[in-house]
Design an enzyme around this catalytic site. Structure first.
Site, mmCIF file in Angstrom:
data_model
loop_
_atom_site.group_PDB
_atom_site.id
_atom_site.type_symbol
_atom_site.label_atom_id
_atom_site.label_comp_id
_atom_site.label_asym_id
_atom_site.label_seq_id
_atom_site.Cartn_x
_atom_site.Cartn_y
_atom_site.Cartn_z
ATOM 1 N N GLU A 98 0.879 -1.186 0.000
ATOM 2 C CA GLU A 98 0.000 0.000 0.000
ATOM 3 C C GLU A 98 0.904 1.220 0.000
ATOM 4 O OE1 GLU A 98 -3.087 0.249 -0.440
ATOM 5 O OE2 GLU A 98 -3.890 -1.727 0.035
ATOM 6 N N CYS A 113 -1.686 9.175 3.424
ATOM 7 C CA CYS A 113 -1.476 8.658 2.064
ATOM 8 C C CYS A 113 -2.522 9.218 1.111
ATOM 9 C CB CYS A 113 -1.526 7.135 2.066
ATOM 10 S SG CYS A 113 -3.032 6.471 2.822
HETATM 11 P P1 NAD Z 1 8.803 4.268 3.962
HETATM 12 O O1 NAD Z 1 8.626 3.736 2.589
HETATM 13 O O2 NAD Z 1 9.994 5.085 4.237
HETATM 14 O O3 NAD Z 1 8.842 3.093 5.053
HETATM 15 C C1 NAD Z 1 7.796 2.142 5.205
HETATM 16 C C2 NAD Z 1 8.369 0.915 5.924
HETATM 17 O O4 NAD Z 1 9.285 0.227 5.054
HETATM 18 C C3 NAD Z 1 9.188 1.258 7.177
HETATM 19 O O5 NAD Z 1 8.957 0.273 8.150
HETATM 20 C C4 NAD Z 1 10.628 1.224 6.681
HETATM 21 O O6 NAD Z 1 11.583 0.957 7.671
HETATM 22 C C5 NAD Z 1 10.560 0.092 5.677
HETATM 23 N N1 NAD Z 1 11.583 0.148 4.620
HETATM 24 C C6 NAD Z 1 12.205 1.246 4.115
HETATM 25 N N2 NAD Z 1 13.057 0.883 3.132
HETATM 26 C C7 NAD Z 1 12.956 -0.471 3.006
HETATM 27 C C8 NAD Z 1 13.569 -1.431 2.148
HETATM 28 N N3 NAD Z 1 14.449 -1.085 1.216
HETATM 29 N N4 NAD Z 1 13.217 -2.728 2.280
HETATM 30 C C9 NAD Z 1 12.297 -3.100 3.216
HETATM 31 N N5 NAD Z 1 11.694 -2.234 4.059
HETATM 32 C C10 NAD Z 1 12.015 -0.934 3.951
HETATM 33 O O7 NAD Z 1 7.449 5.051 4.267
HETATM 34 P P2 NAD Z 1 7.121 5.980 5.519
HETATM 35 O O8 NAD Z 1 7.880 7.269 5.392
HETATM 36 O O9 NAD Z 1 7.236 5.210 6.768
HETATM 37 O O10 NAD Z 1 5.559 6.250 5.289
HETATM 38 C C11 NAD Z 1 5.055 7.298 4.496
HETATM 39 C C12 NAD Z 1 4.607 6.772 3.141
HETATM 40 O O11 NAD Z 1 3.629 5.748 3.342
HETATM 41 C C13 NAD Z 1 3.921 7.829 2.297
HETATM 42 O O12 NAD Z 1 4.374 7.728 0.970
HETATM 43 C C14 NAD Z 1 2.439 7.452 2.400
HETATM 44 O O13 NAD Z 1 1.677 7.897 1.318
HETATM 45 C C15 NAD Z 1 2.515 5.966 2.490
HETATM 46 N N6 NAD Z 1 1.327 5.399 3.095
HETATM 47 C C16 NAD Z 1 0.456 4.695 2.297
HETATM 48 C C17 NAD Z 1 -0.733 4.187 2.822
HETATM 49 C C18 NAD Z 1 -1.717 3.449 1.955
HETATM 50 O O14 NAD Z 1 -2.659 2.872 2.489
HETATM 51 N N7 NAD Z 1 -1.567 3.443 0.645
HETATM 52 C C19 NAD Z 1 -1.025 4.385 4.181
HETATM 53 C C20 NAD Z 1 -0.099 5.083 4.984
HETATM 54 C C21 NAD Z 1 1.062 5.584 4.424
#
Ligand code: NAD
Length: 476
Positions: free
Chosen positions: A238, A272
């Site tokens: 997501e 998001c």
């Molecule tokens: P992020 O992508 O930085 O991190 C998300 C998770 O992935 C964290 O736990 C992080 O440690 C992990 N991660 C980061 N790099 C990784 C890798 N290379 N391999 C595996 N895991 C990894 O996102 P964020 O800053 O925590 O959240 C904000 C983002 O989330 C925004 O873009 C927002 O739109 C999105 N979001 C989407 C939804 C949805 O339902 N579509 C809901 C909430 C947030």
């Protein structure tokens, strides 16, 4: 998005620790040890060993245990979680309270999940749902309770075991959610890992992991897809959004203006499905801009989320604040007009950014294409036609949500049907009015597979056909 969270070496034992900071004050809340690769290997082995017995339990029993786990979460942490969330990621206490209250209401969700897992008979074939295996749940910081549960509950209910790695921004909030569930589930069914993207990446590419469920940015999602492809894992991802709101000439302008401001600014714009691009019919553009500006000026106050009357907290980090500031500056340099900028508590060290209303956004600006994730209401005029509304709403790599405002509901519905997004509100903000039975879907770069609703629940298990010899046909 990687929020520049500091990971430092613990001098005592040389392991990595997350330096967990309050974005409103810059104070260190705690230092949280990251899981080492040896610890992650051990968690995965435990999860793999525990999975067959968990999957063999009756679905109703698994769901009952999850309900017990949610009751335990409510009992242990209902009071404690909201202020912890506010300290870890900045959202106002009232919003944190709302999130926890909503997150704890999962009875209907779990009942639907149970129903969705029942076998289906097709003549002499029985289609049953089979668990995928060991699942990794990676969660973001912006809704640090519910974004774990939306992936974790269906993963567990479907008979998988899970390792949860909360966001490095909200490690303590995530730990409380996992520990409450773990306290009632059989050992090894749900376990906690801590750390940043490097820990997530280790889990994603590990051969023991059968499925990766992640909520986060599109950049991370694409990264994960790439690194897990060789081992053909299953995914629910997501991801980010750049959601459009379309305001037609005949819309209820007061309601549309209120929603435009409210849903651009809730959670400091760090949602998001925040409203990120507001297209307004040219004939009503000026009065609409005035309404949005007035509503924003009168109703939003930036500050520490623990303070009375504050409804817009700091950005999650100075890094995120700088991204937002750069986008607004770029827009202004290219001709956009700032209609309003709120005061911020400047004497304080936190990562505050003013609530900002900016008009006359055009295509060449970064704010038009990139996810802003900040407290900005971004307005632009268009010719007011259906064709142009659809073209502009779809003029993005993302496809999470959207909204169309018009008193001509069939017309709004026609436009909504052609917006490439998983959920589109008609005269409302989709997330606010969604039914528990609706799936939560990201089109284009906003997702890969999806969760919730019967359709979404089915992504956490595989259908398997048990095929019996058909009975002989009776002769007449
Ligand atoms: P992020 O992508 O930085 O991190 C998300 C998770 O992935 C964290 O736990 C992080 O440690 C992990 N991660 C980061 N790099 C990784 C890798 N290379 N391999 C595996 N895991 C990894 O996102 P964020 O800053 O925590 O959240 C904000 C983002 O989330 C925004 O873009 C927002 O739109 C999105 N979001 C989407 C939804 C949805 O339902 N579509 C809901 C909430 C947030």
């Amino acid at each position: 998005m990687g929020q520049g969270v500091v990971i430092e070496k613990d001098n005592a034992n040389g392991s990595n620790v997350i330096v967990n900071k309050n974005p409103a004050t810059d104070e260190v809340i705690s230092k949280v040890p990251c899981s080492s690769t040896a610890e992650l290997d051990a968690l995965l082995e435990t999860a793999q060993t525990a999975q067959p017995a968990w999957a063999l339990l009756d679905v109703a029993k698994r769901i009952q245990l999850l309900k017990d786990g949610m009751a335990e979460l409510a009992k242990l942490h209902k009071e404690e979680l909201p202020p912890l969330m506010t300290r870890e990621m900045g959202k106002p206490l009232s919003e944190a309270q709302e999130e926890v209250d909503e997150a704890l209401e999962k009875d209907e969700f779990l009942q639907l999940l149970q129903d969705s897992l029942q076998p289906k008979q097709h003549n002499s074939c029985l289609v049953v749902r089979q668990a995928v295996g060991v699942v990794v749940v990676l969660s973001p910081w912006n809704f640090p309770v519910d974004e774990i549960l939306y992936l974790l509950l269906p993963a567990l209910g479907s008979g998988n075991t899970a390792i949860v790695k909360p966001s490095e921004v909200t490690p303590e909030t995530g730990a409380k959610v996992v520990s409450a569930l773990a306290s009632v589930l059989p050992p090894g069914v749900v376990q906690l890992a801590q750390g940043d993207g490097a820990v997530g990446a280790y889990l994603v590419s590990h051969p023991t992991v059968d499925m990766v469920c992640m909520t986060g940015s599109s950049a991370t999602g694409k990264n994960i897809l790439g690194s897990a492809a060789p081992s053909m894992k299953r995914f629910v991802l997501e991801l980010g959004g750049k959601d459009p709101m379309v305001v037609l000439e005949d819309a209820d302008l007061n309601k549309a203006a209120k929603d435009a401001a409210t849903y651009s600014l809730s959670n400091t714009g760090q949602v998001c499905c925040s409203v990120e691009r507001i297209y307004v019919a040219q004939s009503v553009y000026d009065p609409f801009c005035d309404l949005v500006t007035k509503y924003t000026r009168d109703n939003f106050k930036v500050g520490n989320g623990m303070d009375e009357g504050v409804n817009v907290g700091p950005l999650v980090s100075t890094m995120q604040r700088d991204i937002v500031a750069k986008q607004v500056d770029d827009a202004v340099q290219k001709g956009a007009k700032v209609l309003y900028k709120s005061p911020i508590p400047e004497e304080k060290p936190g990562s505050f950014y003013p609530v900002t209303v900016v008009a006359d956004i055009t295509k060449g600006m970064d704010i038009y294409t990139q996810e802003t994730f900040g407290p900005v209401v971004a307005l632009m005029p268009f010719d007011g036609t259906e064709t142009e509304a659809i073209r502009l709403a779809n003029d993005t790599e993302y496809g999470l949500s959207g909204a169309v405002y018009s008193q001509d509901v069939p017309k709004a519905q026609r436009i909504a049907a052609q917006i490439q997004a998983g959920q589109v509100g008609i005269n409302c903000y989709a997330l606010e009015c969604m039914d528990v039975a609706c799936p939560w879907v990201g089109f284009k770069s906003s997702g890969y597979n999806y969760h919730s609703g019967v359709e979404g629940f089915h992504n956490f298990s595989l259908p398997k056909s048990l095929v019996f010899v058909p009975p002989p046909e009776e002769e007449d």
